[in-house]
Enzyme design. Structure first.
Site, mmCIF file in Angstrom:
data_model
loop_
_atom_site.group_PDB
_atom_site.id
_atom_site.type_symbol
_atom_site.label_atom_id
_atom_site.label_comp_id
_atom_site.label_asym_id
_atom_site.label_seq_id
_atom_site.Cartn_x
_atom_site.Cartn_y
_atom_site.Cartn_z
ATOM 1 N N LYS A 185 0.884 -1.162 0.000
ATOM 2 C CA LYS A 185 0.000 0.000 0.000
ATOM 3 C C LYS A 185 0.923 1.213 0.000
ATOM 4 C CE LYS A 185 -1.805 3.023 1.845
ATOM 5 N NZ LYS A 185 -1.588 4.448 1.425
ATOM 6 N N GLY A 238 7.204 5.199 8.006
ATOM 7 C CA GLY A 238 6.423 6.437 8.035
ATOM 8 C C GLY A 238 6.495 7.079 9.399
ATOM 9 N N SER A 239 5.416 7.743 9.804
ATOM 10 C CA SER A 239 5.449 8.551 11.024
ATOM 11 C C SER A 239 5.171 7.694 12.267
ATOM 12 C CB SER A 239 4.401 9.655 10.924
ATOM 13 O OG SER A 239 3.116 9.088 10.843
ATOM 14 N N GLY A 243 2.638 4.523 12.807
ATOM 15 C CA GLY A 243 3.254 3.255 13.219
ATOM 16 C C GLY A 243 2.546 2.652 14.423
ATOM 17 N N GLU A 260 9.812 1.355 10.777
ATOM 18 C CA GLU A 260 10.903 2.302 10.505
ATOM 19 C C GLU A 260 10.273 3.686 10.556
ATOM 20 O OE1 GLU A 260 12.824 4.838 9.341
ATOM 21 O OE2 GLU A 260 12.956 4.084 7.273
ATOM 22 N N CYS A 294 14.053 9.812 6.197
ATOM 23 C CA CYS A 294 13.985 9.335 7.593
ATOM 24 C C CYS A 294 15.337 9.493 8.268
ATOM 25 C CB CYS A 294 13.497 7.905 7.644
ATOM 26 S SG CYS A 294 14.211 6.859 6.390
ATOM 27 N N GLU A 393 10.914 15.702 14.562
ATOM 28 C CA GLU A 393 11.299 15.441 13.183
ATOM 29 C C GLU A 393 10.599 16.476 12.301
ATOM 30 O OE1 GLU A 393 9.865 11.804 11.151
ATOM 31 O OE2 GLU A 393 11.934 11.533 10.498
HETATM 32 P P1 NAI Z 1 2.112 8.597 7.445
HETATM 33 O O1 NAI Z 1 3.020 7.846 8.348
HETATM 34 O O2 NAI Z 1 0.735 8.850 7.960
HETATM 35 O O3 NAI Z 1 1.983 7.826 6.037
HETATM 36 C C1 NAI Z 1 2.812 6.775 5.610
HETATM 37 C C2 NAI Z 1 1.970 5.669 5.000
HETATM 38 O O4 NAI Z 1 1.040 5.175 5.956
HETATM 39 C C3 NAI Z 1 1.129 6.102 3.791
HETATM 40 O O5 NAI Z 1 1.083 5.036 2.856
HETATM 41 C C4 NAI Z 1 -0.245 6.313 4.413
HETATM 42 O O6 NAI Z 1 -1.298 6.188 3.492
HETATM 43 C C5 NAI Z 1 -0.287 5.188 5.425
HETATM 44 N N1 NAI Z 1 -1.222 5.381 6.541
HETATM 45 C C6 NAI Z 1 -1.622 6.555 7.116
HETATM 46 N N2 NAI Z 1 -2.471 6.305 8.127
HETATM 47 C C7 NAI Z 1 -2.619 4.963 8.206
HETATM 48 C C8 NAI Z 1 -3.360 4.092 9.072
HETATM 49 N N3 NAI Z 1 -4.117 4.552 10.056
HETATM 50 N N4 NAI Z 1 -3.267 2.755 8.882
HETATM 51 C C9 NAI Z 1 -2.488 2.256 7.891
HETATM 52 N N5 NAI Z 1 -1.775 3.031 7.041
HETATM 53 C C10 NAI Z 1 -1.836 4.360 7.204
HETATM 54 O O7 NAI Z 1 2.845 9.935 7.084
HETATM 55 P P2 NAI Z 1 2.304 11.304 6.397
HETATM 56 O O8 NAI Z 1 0.995 11.684 6.976
HETATM 57 O O9 NAI Z 1 2.386 11.152 4.948
HETATM 58 O O10 NAI Z 1 3.416 12.334 6.881
HETATM 59 C C11 NAI Z 1 3.363 12.881 8.206
HETATM 60 C C12 NAI Z 1 4.743 12.948 8.829
HETATM 61 O O11 NAI Z 1 5.281 11.640 8.947
HETATM 62 C C13 NAI Z 1 5.790 13.688 8.035
HETATM 63 O O12 NAI Z 1 5.728 15.058 8.283
HETATM 64 C C14 NAI Z 1 7.067 13.069 8.552
HETATM 65 O O13 NAI Z 1 7.469 13.695 9.746
HETATM 66 C C15 NAI Z 1 6.692 11.651 8.853
HETATM 67 N N6 NAI Z 1 7.112 10.713 7.795
HETATM 68 C C16 NAI Z 1 8.237 9.973 7.985
HETATM 69 C C17 NAI Z 1 8.685 9.116 7.008
HETATM 70 C C18 NAI Z 1 9.928 8.331 7.179
HETATM 71 O O14 NAI Z 1 10.521 7.873 6.216
HETATM 72 N N7 NAI Z 1 10.360 8.095 8.391
HETATM 73 C C19 NAI Z 1 8.015 8.998 5.710
HETATM 74 C C20 NAI Z 1 6.809 9.793 5.619
HETATM 75 C C21 NAI Z 1 6.398 10.619 6.628
#
Ligand code: NAI
Ligand code: MG
Length: 491
Positions: A185, A238-239, A243, A260, A294, A393
């Protein structure tokens, strides 16, 4: 200069899910726009999937794992398919890099590097597929005990928008090499390269159902995937809050996860370091991908005796940085979305209104389109230890500088956040290199180097809030599999 394809690739294209080896619309028929961060304009669309599409993808993966051609394929043949996929990614690198850049807003040179990295994951894991084996274990009595390294089964990968192709590579490379069937996804903000590479996987000979891609939002598609009772393992990048939500969903089924979750990674610069060598690496580690990495090196800890000198060197570099459209191929592109732009700009505005010293700021290219999500990179100095800029972050091109007086204070500062992903140590003193590397709490430590996002061969993952489990390298294969112990009585 940028690749000419970068402005036109995928124009008007309606991308579909890939389930059981076929391109399919969401069952609801709903679609959502794909936006280019460089101008804020839609240029294509993806399927807006929900729990029904997720269920279809999980069923296809279950069949592929239990009964389909995938379940019958030997490790050596799995490896060959992955090597073929690596070749196909390289053959299609111009189109894929252009797609990745347009979808994410990253400069085309970064798109090119990401696609090469993605191919390299499949090369690494394709070569490793038939080189994983278990142990024989001596136990008392007339027994022989041995272990098999077995796939989890059906693995869900929920991945972010910052490096779609590279993160696909590490998840699918390791997951498929071990014989799992996958459902990815990708993030709704950037997923086109993932869909295109999944098509290439079919062309490489991957049986349908072994690698499914379902697009859509986190709530509508990600949440039902992480909670699905037939998913055996979940891997997420992701965030931290997402997580937590995913771990809670997987906990209902008592399934394992790899998390991660980003970082606040320090670069620690001692007075004896080669400052000229350190400078470009430290700058690149925070501006690469607009800081949306990240493992971005978002804090620089500088020994007090060289604080003025080195922060001045950094400021000079920062002032010269320019953000602009992906196809102009400048130092950095636009941020991924309006939301992300608001978050990053919010940190900068807050720091300024709190009176934190802005040492330097880069600029935005004059010809950058109005609607793009551009942020001028910023360097802040003497950042207070408990400010948001020191602790949170930012996920944007913002570097915070801090002075320290000795090794002990450097370690205290380095470890004084909730995160622990990567660290860089800059010193010529060999004993200090090792002392510091052992005391810093981070999953990867670089000495006189820094690898933001790099290192296909190197185990990668966090301490503390940066997560748990490891990806990349051989560790990635172990986390994508589990041990079965078999005992024979030969009395
Ligand atoms: P997010 O962590 O919400 O999104 C990452 C993935 O998770 C996307 O595919 C999203 O559709 C999915 N997702 C979101 N909510 C979910 C849920 N409840 N259940 C299952 N999957 C879900 O991150 P977002 O909103 O795009 O960005 C927010 C902050 O997260 C950023 O400002 C940054 O600080 C951090 N982030 C960190 C990343 C990293 O590589 N460590 C990558 C992306 C974001
Ligand atoms: Mg996009």
């Amino acid at each position: 200069m940028g690749h000419p394809l970068a402005t036109t690739v995928a124009q008007g294209h309606a991308f579909k899910n890939i389930i059981d080896g076929k391109q399919v619309e969401a069952i609801s028929g709903k679609r959502m726009d794909v936006v280019c961060p460089s101008d804020g304009l839609p240029f294509g669309s993806i399927a807006a999937s929900n729990a029904d599409d997720v269920d279809a993808a999980v069923k296809a993966a279950c069949f592929a794992f239990e009964d389909g051609d995938w379940s019958a394929m030997s490790a050596v043949d799995r490896g060959r398919v992955l090597l073929k996929l690596a070749d196909l990614i390289n053959q299609n690198a111009a189109e894929l890099s252009a797609l990745e850049s347009r979808d994410t807003g990253k400069p085309i040179k970064q798109g090119i590097a990401d696609i090469a990295g993605c191919a390299r994951y499949f090369e690494f894991y394709g070569g490793a597929a038939d080189k994983i084996h278990g142990d024989t274990i001596p136990i008392p009595g007339d027994f022989v005990a041995l272990t098999l390294r077995e796939p989890h089964g059906v693995v869900a990968g929920i991945i972010p928008w910052n490096y779609p192709a590279q993160i696909l590579g590490r998840v699918a490379g390791a997951g498929l090499a071990m014989g799992n069937a996958l459902i990815l996804k990708p993030a709704e903000d950037a997923c086109l390269s993932v869909l295109r590479i999944a098509e290439l996987a079919l062309e490489a000979g991957l049986p349908g159902g072994a690698f499914n891609v379902v697009t859509g939002t986190g709530m509508d598609a990600g949440a039902p995937l992480s909670a699905h009772a037939s998913v055996d393992f979940v891997t997420f990048t992701g965030s931290p809050p997402t997580g937590t939500a995913i771990q809670q969903a997987a906990a209902v089924n008592n399934r394992g996860v790899t998390m991660e979750l980003g970082g606040k990674s320090p670069q620690i610069v001692f007075a004896d370091a080669d400052l000229d060598a350190a400078l470009p690496v430290i700058v690149n580690a925070i501006i690469q991908n607009g800081g949306q990495t990240c493992s971005a090196g978002s804090r620089v800890l500088i020994e007090a005796s060289i604080y003025d000198k080195f922060s001045h060197m950094l400021a000079e570099k920062f002032s010269a940085l320019v953000a602009g459209p992906h196809d102009a191929d400048l130092d950095l592109g636009a941020l991924i979305s309006k939301k992300q732009h608001g978050l990053v700009q919010g940190f900068i505005d807050q720091a300024q209104s709190d009176g934190i010293e802005l040492l330097a700021q880069g600029s935005i290219a004059g010809n950058a389109p109005e609607g793009g999500y551009y942020c001028a990179p910023a360097l802040f100095g003497n950042v207070p230890a408990h400010s948001d800029l020191a602790q949170k972050e930012v996920f944007g091109p913002v570097l915070s500088a801090f002075p320290f007086k000795d090794e002990a204070e450097a370690i205290t500062l380095a470890n004084d956040t909730e995160f622990g992903l990567v660290a860089g140590i800059w010193t010529k003193d060999g004993a200090r290199q090792m002392r510091m590397a052992k005391r810093v709490r981070a999953g990867q430590v670089y000495v006189n180097a820094y690898g933001a996002g790099g290192g296909i061969e190197l185990p990668f993952g966090g301490f503390k809030k940066s997560g748990h489990g490891r990806e990349k390298g051989f560790d990635g294969l172990f986390h994508m599999s589990t041990t079965k112990t078999i005992v024979f009585n030969h009395a």
